[in-house]
Motif scaffolding. Sequence first.
Motif, PDB file in Angstrom:
ATOM      1  N   GLU A   6       9.292  55.082  51.813  1.00  0.00           N
ATOM      2  CA  GLU A   6       7.963  55.684  51.893  1.00  0.00           C
ATOM      3  C   GLU A   6       8.030  57.094  51.304  1.00  0.00           C
ATOM      4  OE1 GLU A   6       4.613  56.995  55.241  1.00  0.00           O
ATOM      5  OE2 GLU A   6       6.602  56.287  55.848  1.00  0.00           O
ATOM      6  N   TRP A   7       7.049  57.440  50.481  1.00  0.00           N
ATOM      7  CA  TRP A   7       6.973  58.770  49.867  1.00  0.00           C
ATOM      8  C   TRP A   7       5.937  59.624  50.596  1.00  0.00           C
ATOM      9  CZ3 TRP A   7      10.236  60.673  46.310  1.00  0.00           C
ATOM     10  CH2 TRP A   7      10.967  59.787  45.512  1.00  0.00           C
ATOM     11  N   LYS A   8       6.257  60.931  50.708  1.00  0.00           N
ATOM     12  CA  LYS A   8       5.310  61.896  51.258  1.00  0.00           C
ATOM     13  C   LYS A   8       5.340  63.172  50.411  1.00  0.00           C
ATOM     14  CE  LYS A   8       5.503  60.267  56.053  1.00  0.00           C
ATOM     15  NZ  LYS A   8       5.680  60.666  57.471  1.00  0.00           N
ATOM     16  N   LYS A  55       2.588  64.714  54.006  1.00  0.00           N
ATOM     17  CA  LYS A  55       1.559  63.698  54.153  1.00  0.00           C
ATOM     18  C   LYS A  55       1.870  62.514  53.241  1.00  0.00           C
ATOM     19  CE  LYS A  55      -1.977  67.216  55.065  1.00  0.00           C
ATOM     20  NZ  LYS A  55      -3.238  67.830  54.584  1.00  0.00           N
ATOM     21  N   PRO A  56       1.565  61.290  53.678  1.00  0.00           N
ATOM     22  CA  PRO A  56       1.781  60.122  52.807  1.00  0.00           C
ATOM     23  C   PRO A  56       1.012  60.268  51.505  1.00  0.00           C
ATOM     24  CG  PRO A  56       1.313  59.443  55.063  1.00  0.00           C
ATOM     25  CD  PRO A  56       1.048  60.918  55.004  1.00  0.00           C
ATOM     26  N   LEU A  57       1.523  59.674  50.454  1.00  0.00           N
ATOM     27  CA  LEU A  57       0.863  59.786  49.158  1.00  0.00           C
ATOM     28  C   LEU A  57      -0.549  59.212  49.185  1.00  0.00           C
ATOM     29  CD1 LEU A  57       3.643  58.990  46.539  1.00  0.00           C
ATOM     30  CD2 LEU A  57       2.942  61.172  47.503  1.00  0.00           C
ATOM     31  N   GLU A  58      -0.799  58.274  50.099  1.00  0.00           N
ATOM     32  CA  GLU A  58      -2.145  57.733  50.199  1.00  0.00           C
ATOM     33  C   GLU A  58      -3.130  58.800  50.656  1.00  0.00           C
ATOM     34  OE1 GLU A  58       0.488  56.509  51.596  1.00  0.00           O
ATOM     35  OE2 GLU A  58       0.874  54.604  50.585  1.00  0.00           O
ATOM     36  N   VAL A  59      -2.620  59.826  51.348  1.00  0.00           N
ATOM     37  CA  VAL A  59      -3.476  60.903  51.859  1.00  0.00           C
ATOM     38  C   VAL A  59      -3.462  62.101  50.923  1.00  0.00           C
ATOM     39  CG1 VAL A  59      -3.840  62.496  53.780  1.00  0.00           C
ATOM     40  CG2 VAL A  59      -3.081  60.145  54.221  1.00  0.00           C
ATOM     41  N   SER A  60      -2.278  62.478  50.436  1.00  0.00           N
ATOM     42  CA  SER A  60      -2.132  63.642  49.563  1.00  0.00           C
ATOM     43  C   SER A  60      -1.378  63.227  48.310  1.00  0.00           C
ATOM     44  CB  SER A  60      -1.368  64.759  50.294  1.00  0.00           C
ATOM     45  OG  SER A  60      -1.164  65.861  49.449  1.00  0.00           O
ATOM     46  N   ASN A  61      -2.139  63.127  47.199  1.00  0.00           N
ATOM     47  CA  ASN A  61      -1.539  62.667  45.955  1.00  0.00           C
ATOM     48  C   ASN A  61      -2.131  63.456  44.781  1.00  0.00           C
ATOM     49  OD1 ASN A  61      -0.282  61.215  43.942  1.00  0.00           O
ATOM     50  ND2 ASN A  61      -1.631  59.439  44.116  1.00  0.00           N
ATOM     51  N   SER A  84       4.670  53.372  40.697  1.00  0.00           N
ATOM     52  CA  SER A  84       5.830  53.374  41.584  1.00  0.00           C
ATOM     53  C   SER A  84       6.419  51.981  41.553  1.00  0.00           C
ATOM     54  CB  SER A  84       5.431  53.740  43.013  1.00  0.00           C
ATOM     55  OG  SER A  84       6.537  53.638  43.876  1.00  0.00           O
TER      56      SER A  84
END
Length: 691
Positions: free
Chosen positions: A472-474, A489-495, A502
Motif C-alpha cells: 500500500e502506498w501513502k 494519507k493513502p494515494l486514493e485520498v492524497s495524490n 502502478s
Amino acid sequence: MRIGYIFTISLILGLLSSVTGSSILLYPDQEEEIILSGAALKLRCEARKETYWHFNVYPDSDLNKQQHDIEERSNVTSWRNPDSDFSFISELTVSNASYLDTGYFTCAHVGTTNFKDIFNAKRIYIYVDDDVQLIAAPEADIHLISGMAWRVTTLPCKPTLPWISMDLYKDGEKVYPAEDNEVDQRVIFFPREGFIINPTALTDSGHYECVATKGDAVEHYGIIVHVTPDTGEPDPHISRDNRHVEMGGNFSLDCTVHYPVGGYIYLNWTFPDMSGLTDGRIHISETTRADSIVGSNEYEAINTITITRARASDRGSYICMASNHEAQGTDIVFVDIFEENVNVLNVTIDVKNIQVTAGSVARWVAVIHAAYPKPEIIWKNQKGEEMKTEKNFRVMSTDVESVLEITKVQSRDSGCYTFFAQAGNVTKVEGLTLRVREKPTTSIESTGMFVVHNDKHTITCSAEGFPLAIIEWKFRNCSLPNSCEEEFKPLEVSNPNQLRNSRTLISTRNAACDLVRVRSTLQLVGIQSGEYLCLASNEFGKSEAQTRFYVVPSNEPVDLSARTTELYEGENLSLRCAISLFNFTREIKWYYQATSTDPISDLVEGQTGVLIFKGEDAYGYYQTLEKPGIRLSDSGQYICEANSLRGELIKQSVKISIMDQSSPLFTSHNMEIFTDCLISSPLNELASHMY
C-alpha cells in the motif's frame, strides 16, 4: 494389525513403477492446495481401472453431521475414455467448501483401503482458508479423547492454513515444540494430522489446549485426554539388525511388546521356512521380560528369531504374534534374500515442500527402506554446497534414516535444497523447498529524491517475505525540509503528483527457490513536494520504507541563466538565478569580475544601473538581476552565490560579452550584377544594395 514392509520389496515395486508409470493421475498434480472457505473444490482422477473417492477430513467417526455435511455438498461424475491409456475418469466437486473439509482427498482403486499405497491410491491435502476458524475441528466446548498406554494418541489440532502456528499446553504448561529440550520429546506436531503422542503413557491423561495463531488472530481448542492401561489387543513391533541379507548371510528379528503389570503375554513367530528349526539354521529365543520404564506399571517382553546361512526359501513374511487372555496382535515384515553384489537403494522423503514460521524448526526426514552397500548421503543447501552439522544446521544419519534439521529458521534459509544418496551404482536425488513464514522486509528504489518541476519520476517498492505481501502506498505534503504533514494519507485520498500507473509483480526466475518478492512501481510527475511511504503487510506483520520526493526548479543546484550572453552596447542585461528551497536558504548574492585577473566585486541593489527583483514559490527562491543600457565596460563574468542548508557556498557564473555598435558593412559585391549583401548592425537588420 500393523504391517511394515522391508526395503527390498519397496525397491522392486519402485522399479516397476518407474517402468510402467503411475497407475493413477490426480489433478491438480501437487501435494497440497489452498482454497478459500465457500469456494468450490474440483479434483480430477484418471486411472487404468475403476476408482472411488475417499474424504479423510477428520479423524473422529462421531463427527457432528450438522456441522460437516460434505457428503451432501459433494458430486462425483465418472465416465470412460476408450482412446486414453488412463480410461477411467472421475471428477469430484465439493461446493461451498468448509474449514472442516481441511484434510486428505484420495482417489483409489476400488477395494483399496491403504490410502498411502502409491500404486493403488493418489491423494492431495486441501487447506480451506477461513477468516474465523484457524483449527479444522468442529465447534465444541471440549473434546474428549480416550488413549491407551503404549499406543499412539492423536490430538486433532489441524490448522486450516499451513503457516498457522500451533502450540500445545497440558494443564496450563506448554509441551510443544518438541525441538525444545525442556519439553516432552514424545510429542510431535504434523500440520496434516495434529499433535502426536507416541508412545502414550498413563501420566498423559489431563486437560490439553491447542492454541492456533495467525497474525493477530488466535483460536483455542480444548481437549480432555483419558489414558487407560493397555489390556486390549497387544501391539507388537518387529525390529531387525541387518537390513540387507545376501545368500548365506545371517540376520535376526526382535519382537517387542508392552503390557501392564499383573497381565501376561505370549509371543510366537510364523516364518517362510519352518524346516529351518529342525536343521539348526533358525533359532527362536526364550521371551525375556523386564520393567520397560521404572515406575510406569508397564512390562516389556522381547523375543528374537535368528536365521543363519540364509537361503532363497527364507524370503517372505515374518509374523510376530502377541496374545493375552483377551486378544491377539501381530506385526509383519517382509525380508528379501539377495544374490551377492546386488546394489539396492530405496529412500523416500514423505514431505518435500516445507513451510515453517520464522524462529521455529524445519526438518526433512529421508527414510532408508533399503540400501546396499551402505549409502553415501549428502544434503545440499541453496548454493549446492554440502551441509554439515554447524551453527543452526544438524545432519543426523543412521542405518534407517537421515535427517536434516534447521533450527531458528530465518528468511535467508528459504529456497531449494537437495538430497543426494548413492549406494554402489544406484543414486537417488530429491529436490526440496523451504518457505519461511514471517513478516515482509521492505525497500525502496528511486531515481532520486529531487525531481525537477513537471519532470517524470519513478519510485519502486520491493517487499520480500512469505506469505506474499500486500503493498500500500501513502503520501504526505512537505512545504519545507522537516516541515511535513503529520500523517501519511493513502494515494486514493492524497495524490497530487498525477500517478501515471502502478504495477505489482511477483519476480524471480525460479519461484520455488528464490525469495518471494513483490514489486510495486509508481510513475509520477513533479508537482507537489512530499514523502512517499510504502507499507507491506502479510499475516505475520508489517514493515515500511519511505523516500523523499522534493520538487525543485532545476537539475542544477544553482541555476543561473541569461536571455542572451552576447549583447550590444545600450541593450538591457537580464540574469535569473534560481535555487531550491529544499537545499538553500533565501539569501542570494551577486558578483562581477571583468577578467580573470581583476578583483571580484559585489553587485547589490542600489548601485548605479543595478536592479534586483526577488521571488519564491513552492519549489524555490528566485532573483533577477537587470542592468539597463549596458556599456562595453560591463563585459565579464557575472556570479550568483547561494548558501546551502548545510552551510556550503555554491556559486554559478555566466560570461557576458558586450559588442560595439557599428555602421552597416557590405560583405560582398559585384559591379555587373545585382547582389544581396549581409550587413551587421546593432539592430540585426538585413539590407540590400545595387550597383
